[in-house]
Design an enzyme around this catalytic site. Structure first.
Site, PDB file in Angstrom:
ATOM      1  N   LYS A  42       0.852  -1.191   0.000  1.00  0.00           N
ATOM      2  CA  LYS A  42       0.000   0.000   0.000  1.00  0.00           C
ATOM      3  C   LYS A  42       0.887   1.239   0.000  1.00  0.00           C
ATOM      4  O   LYS A  42       1.595   1.501   0.967  1.00  0.00           O
ATOM      5  CB  LYS A  42      -0.892   0.032   1.248  1.00  0.00           C
ATOM      6  CG  LYS A  42      -1.923   1.157   1.172  1.00  0.00           C
ATOM      7  CD  LYS A  42      -2.333   1.686   2.524  1.00  0.00           C
ATOM      8  CE  LYS A  42      -1.568   2.897   2.956  1.00  0.00           C
ATOM      9  NZ  LYS A  42      -1.689   4.103   2.124  1.00  0.00           N
TER      10      LYS A  42
ATOM     11  N   GLU B  36      10.520   1.565   9.908  1.00  0.00           N
ATOM     12  CA  GLU B  36      11.430   2.670   9.561  1.00  0.00           C
ATOM     13  C   GLU B  36      10.656   3.944   9.854  1.00  0.00           C
ATOM     14  O   GLU B  36       9.763   4.328   9.080  1.00  0.00           O
ATOM     15  CB  GLU B  36      11.804   2.605   8.071  1.00  0.00           C
ATOM     16  CG  GLU B  36      12.651   1.401   7.699  1.00  0.00           C
ATOM     17  CD  GLU B  36      14.071   1.478   8.242  1.00  0.00           C
ATOM     18  OE1 GLU B  36      14.514   2.582   8.612  1.00  0.00           O
ATOM     19  OE2 GLU B  36      14.724   0.433   8.305  1.00  0.00           O
TER      20      GLU B  36
ATOM     21  N   CYS C   7      13.505  11.744   6.659  1.00  0.00           N
ATOM     22  CA  CYS C   7      13.614  11.223   8.028  1.00  0.00           C
ATOM     23  C   CYS C   7      15.006  11.465   8.593  1.00  0.00           C
ATOM     24  O   CYS C   7      15.178  11.514   9.809  1.00  0.00           O
ATOM     25  CB  CYS C   7      13.274   9.743   8.044  1.00  0.00           C
ATOM     26  SG  CYS C   7      14.181   8.835   6.790  1.00  0.00           S
TER      27      CYS C   7
ATOM     28  N   GLU D 104       9.605  16.418  15.277  1.00  0.00           N
ATOM     29  CA  GLU D 104      10.146  16.302  13.921  1.00  0.00           C
ATOM     30  C   GLU D 104       9.578  17.464  13.097  1.00  0.00           C
ATOM     31  O   GLU D 104       8.373  17.714  13.131  1.00  0.00           O
ATOM     32  CB  GLU D 104       9.710  14.958  13.324  1.00  0.00           C
ATOM     33  CG  GLU D 104      10.443  14.591  12.059  1.00  0.00           C
ATOM     34  CD  GLU D 104      10.019  13.232  11.494  1.00  0.00           C
ATOM     35  OE1 GLU D 104       8.870  12.805  11.706  1.00  0.00           O
ATOM     36  OE2 GLU D 104      10.850  12.614  10.806  1.00  0.00           O
TER      37      GLU D 104
HETATM   38  P1  NAP Z   1       2.519   8.394   7.856  1.00  0.00           P
HETATM   39  O1  NAP Z   1       1.449   9.371   8.006  1.00  0.00           O
HETATM   40  O2  NAP Z   1       2.860   7.534   9.021  1.00  0.00           O
HETATM   41  O3  NAP Z   1       2.142   7.499   6.587  1.00  0.00           O
HETATM   42  C1  NAP Z   1       2.985   6.485   6.100  1.00  0.00           C
HETATM   43  C2  NAP Z   1       2.129   5.459   5.405  1.00  0.00           C
HETATM   44  O4  NAP Z   1       1.265   4.864   6.365  1.00  0.00           O
HETATM   45  C3  NAP Z   1       1.210   6.027   4.327  1.00  0.00           C
HETATM   46  O5  NAP Z   1       1.068   5.066   3.307  1.00  0.00           O
HETATM   47  C4  NAP Z   1      -0.091   6.207   5.074  1.00  0.00           C
HETATM   48  O6  NAP Z   1      -1.235   6.211   4.244  1.00  0.00           O
HETATM   49  C5  NAP Z   1      -0.068   4.975   5.950  1.00  0.00           C
HETATM   50  N1  NAP Z   1      -0.912   5.038   7.122  1.00  0.00           N
HETATM   51  C6  NAP Z   1      -1.281   6.121   7.861  1.00  0.00           C
HETATM   52  N2  NAP Z   1      -2.076   5.730   8.884  1.00  0.00           N
HETATM   53  C7  NAP Z   1      -2.200   4.376   8.793  1.00  0.00           C
HETATM   54  C8  NAP Z   1      -2.890   3.374   9.550  1.00  0.00           C
HETATM   55  N3  NAP Z   1      -3.608   3.673  10.647  1.00  0.00           N
HETATM   56  N4  NAP Z   1      -2.817   2.079   9.147  1.00  0.00           N
HETATM   57  C9  NAP Z   1      -2.088   1.758   8.070  1.00  0.00           C
HETATM   58  N5  NAP Z   1      -1.416   2.641   7.318  1.00  0.00           N
HETATM   59  C10 NAP Z   1      -1.458   3.935   7.679  1.00  0.00           C
HETATM   60  O7  NAP Z   1       3.894   9.059   7.423  1.00  0.00           O
HETATM   61  P2  NAP Z   1       4.136  10.043   6.184  1.00  0.00           P
HETATM   62  O8  NAP Z   1       3.672  11.389   6.577  1.00  0.00           O
HETATM   63  O9  NAP Z   1       3.649   9.449   4.918  1.00  0.00           O
HETATM   64  O10 NAP Z   1       5.717  10.008   6.102  1.00  0.00           O
HETATM   65  C11 NAP Z   1       6.523  10.832   6.848  1.00  0.00           C
HETATM   66  C12 NAP Z   1       7.107  10.081   8.033  1.00  0.00           C
HETATM   67  O11 NAP Z   1       7.839   8.958   7.549  1.00  0.00           O
HETATM   68  C13 NAP Z   1       8.100  10.922   8.804  1.00  0.00           C
HETATM   69  O12 NAP Z   1       7.935  10.728  10.188  1.00  0.00           O
HETATM   70  C14 NAP Z   1       9.446  10.357   8.339  1.00  0.00           C
HETATM   71  O13 NAP Z   1      10.482  10.558   9.249  1.00  0.00           O
HETATM   72  C15 NAP Z   1       9.120   8.915   8.140  1.00  0.00           C
HETATM   73  N6  NAP Z   1      10.068   8.280   7.214  1.00  0.00           N
HETATM   74  C16 NAP Z   1      10.961   7.395   7.737  1.00  0.00           C
HETATM   75  C17 NAP Z   1      11.892   6.804   6.913  1.00  0.00           C
HETATM   76  C18 NAP Z   1      12.880   5.836   7.477  1.00  0.00           C
HETATM   77  O14 NAP Z   1      13.499   5.130   6.689  1.00  0.00           O
HETATM   78  N7  NAP Z   1      13.066   5.756   8.780  1.00  0.00           N
HETATM   79  C19 NAP Z   1      11.902   7.097   5.541  1.00  0.00           C
HETATM   80  C20 NAP Z   1      10.966   8.003   5.042  1.00  0.00           C
HETATM   81  C21 NAP Z   1      10.042   8.582   5.904  1.00  0.00           C
HETATM   82  P3  NAP Z   1      -1.852   7.626   3.702  1.00  0.00           P
HETATM   83  O15 NAP Z   1      -0.808   8.200   2.840  1.00  0.00           O
HETATM   84  O16 NAP Z   1      -3.045   7.213   2.952  1.00  0.00           O
HETATM   85  O17 NAP Z   1      -2.116   8.447   4.915  1.00  0.00           O
END
Ligand code: NAP
Length: 478
Positions: free
Chosen positions: A171, A247, A281, A382
């Site tokens: 997804k 991650e 991140c 963050e």
């Molecule tokens: P997010 O809101 O947590 O969303 C990530 C993914 O999870 C999206 O596909 C989102 O879908 C989905 N999602 C959200 N709520 C969910 C739930 N309850 N159940 C299942 N899936 C769910 O994060 P983001 O805003 O996309 O990304 C930014 C974050 O990612 C930052 O905190 C960043 O630091 C972190 N990140 C970490 C790494 C690493 O390697 N450590 C790399 C890149 C990013 P939707 O898009 O439909 O909401």
């Protein structure tokens, strides 16, 4: 007509509903994509389960050949993919091209690793016994990916999973389904068989996360995204004892000691801080500068920021693109306002960009704050935006303690010319990735991942493949 983002059991499927994909630089709708539901997720899991036996029993050489072919196809389409990424996600074309290369590197690296999935023989204390260890694919994998790196975050999961012999249901983020669809087209063209990879696009992630976490056929959840969502998924998967890789978010310290070259350090800070408009991140969130270095560092960083052009990433003269949405702009503005109200100094920026070429987009001016203190939101939260927050410090022990004073533990950076200081600080920092006079400590060959609440497990490298393998011991009486 909506573009299908539901690739299930070897075919692109339709849905009753659709959602819009917009360009964050202009607000323009660039496509509509099919909006799946829980039944699509279940269908995809069934297809992945049915395909698991034959895929896991295929030779590692056959799987490697497919990944290598996908690598070649991705590089052939590099420009086209980068262009799409810039329109869908916003990052400037140069950065988008770099991301496609990084994404392709995972395909090649794990093609190479597929054929090195070695086992072991272990001597037994009994003369009539032999131990053999082999590593088998964990089973069907559910993968969830974010929007900020909309191609590389997919290949960083798909390539090792496929190399190991797992089948996958993925997804992607709601904001970036088009990049995911193109990645799938490449893998399909490279020869991944029916049912082995399944894509499911949704506008509402929660119900799908629930299916992934509770469905008995899913043996592993691999997630990249925020710490809050990662924790929720890990909790929901726990009753079923599913394996999880997480991650998650970061809050990277960037430490500049007084023996560093301030110009070199400020150049590094400007490049890594504003990469992807701060939406990474591993982006430095707290830039600690030893007091003697403060003036030259701030001066150079301010000059570099002044030379950055913000705007639509399709224009090659722009190096700073938009933020993902208006909520992201508000979060950044709130952190800046909070810091200023508590005494931080605004060196440059500090406002959203709304007029003229910025109208309709989600832009915030690259910003430099000096004299940030521990009571400010930006010191703990963050940021995920183009704000460089500088904190002066006096000595090494103090800065190590401050750098580690966060529940995150993903990336950290050190600038010093003193080898002993570099080594001691590297060893003392509780972060999974540390750049020493280096702002890009990432590669398909290097383990990427965080300590503490930044995650569980590693991606890339040998460790990245181990995440998709079970260890099986055979004890033979002979
Ligand atoms: P997010 O809101 O947590 O969303 C990530 C993914 O999870 C999206 O596909 C989102 O879908 C989905 N999602 C959200 N709520 C969910 C739930 N309850 N159940 C299942 N899936 C769910 O994060 P983001 O805003 O996309 O990304 C930014 C974050 O990612 C930052 O905190 C960043 O630091 C972190 N990140 C970490 C790494 C690493 O390697 N450590 C790399 C890149 C990013 P939707 O898009 O439909 O909401």
């Amino acid at each position: 007509m909506a573009i299908s983002g539901l690739y299930i059991d070897g075919a692109w499927r339709e849905a009753d509903r659709e959602f819009e994909v917009t360009n964050p630089a202009s607000g323009e709708v660039i496509a509509t994509v099919s909006d799946g539901n829980q039944a699509h997720a279940e269908y995809a899991i069934q297809a992945a389960s049915a395909a698991f036996k034959s895929w896991s029993q295929s030779t590692a050489y056959a799987r490697a050949a497919i990944l290598n072919k996908a690598y070649g196809l991705m590089l052939e389409r590099k420009e086209e993919l980068a262009n799409l990424m810039t329109r869908e996600q916003g990052k400037p074309l140069k950065a988008a091209n770099n991301e496609v290369q990084y994404a392709a590197d995972f395909l090649r690296w794990f093609a190479e690793e597929a054929v090195r999935n070695y086992g072991e023989t272990i001597p037994s204390a009994r003369a009539d016994q032999r131990f053999i260890v082999r590593h088998e694919p964990v089973g069907v994998v559910a993968a969830i990916t974010p929007w900020n790196y909309p191609i590389s975050m997919l290949t960083r999961k798909l390539a090792p999973a496929l190399a190991a012999g797992c089948t996958v249901v993925l997804k992607p983020a709601e904001a970036t389904p088009l990049c995911a669809i193109e990645v799938f087209k490449i893998l399909i063209e490279a020869g991944v068989p029916k049912g082995v990879i399944n894509l499911v696009t949704f506008s509402k992630p929660k119900p799908i996360g629930e299916v992934f976490c509770s469905h008995p056929a899913i043996r592993k959840i691999t997630f990249t995204g925020s710490t809050a969502v990662g924790k929720k998924l890990a909790q929901d998967a726990a009753p079923y004892l599913k394996r999880v890789s997480m991650e998650l978010g970061g809050h990277a310290p960037f430490i500049v000691f007084d023996d560093a070259d301030p110009v070199h350090a400020a150049k590094g800070a400007s490049l890594v801080k504003f990469l992807n408009t701060g939406q990474a991140c591993i982006s430095p969130n707290r830039i600690f500068v030893q007091r003697k270095m403060l003036d030259p560092f701030i001066e150079t960083l301010a000059q570099r920021i002044a030379s950055m052009r913000t705007g639509n990433g399709l224009d090659p003269s722009n190096s700073i693109g938009p933020l993902v949405n208006q909520a992201a702009v508000s979060k950044v503005a709130n952190q800046v306002d909070d810091a200023l109200s508590k005494g931080a100094e605004l060196v440059t920026g500090g406002h959203a960009l709304n007029d003229g070429e910025f109208a309709g987009g989600h832009f915030y001016a690259p910003t430099l704050l000096n004299k940030v203190t521990e009571d400010m939101l930006i010191y703990r939260e963050e940021t995920f935006g183009p704000i460089a927050a500088v904190i002066p410090f006096d000595d090494q022990d103090e800065v190590i303690e401050k750098a580690n004073d966060t529940h995150y533990g993903l990336a950290a950076y050190i600038y010093t010319q003193n080898l002993s200081r570099a080594m001691r600080t590297f060893e003392a920092l509780n972060f999974g990735i540390v750049g020493i006079n280096d702002i890009n400590p990432t590669s398909a060959a290097a383990p990427f991942g965080g300590m503490k609440e930044s995650g569980l497990g590693r991606e890339g490298a040998r460790e990245g493949m181990a995440e998709y393998l079970e260890t099986k011991l055979g004890g033979f009486s002979v």
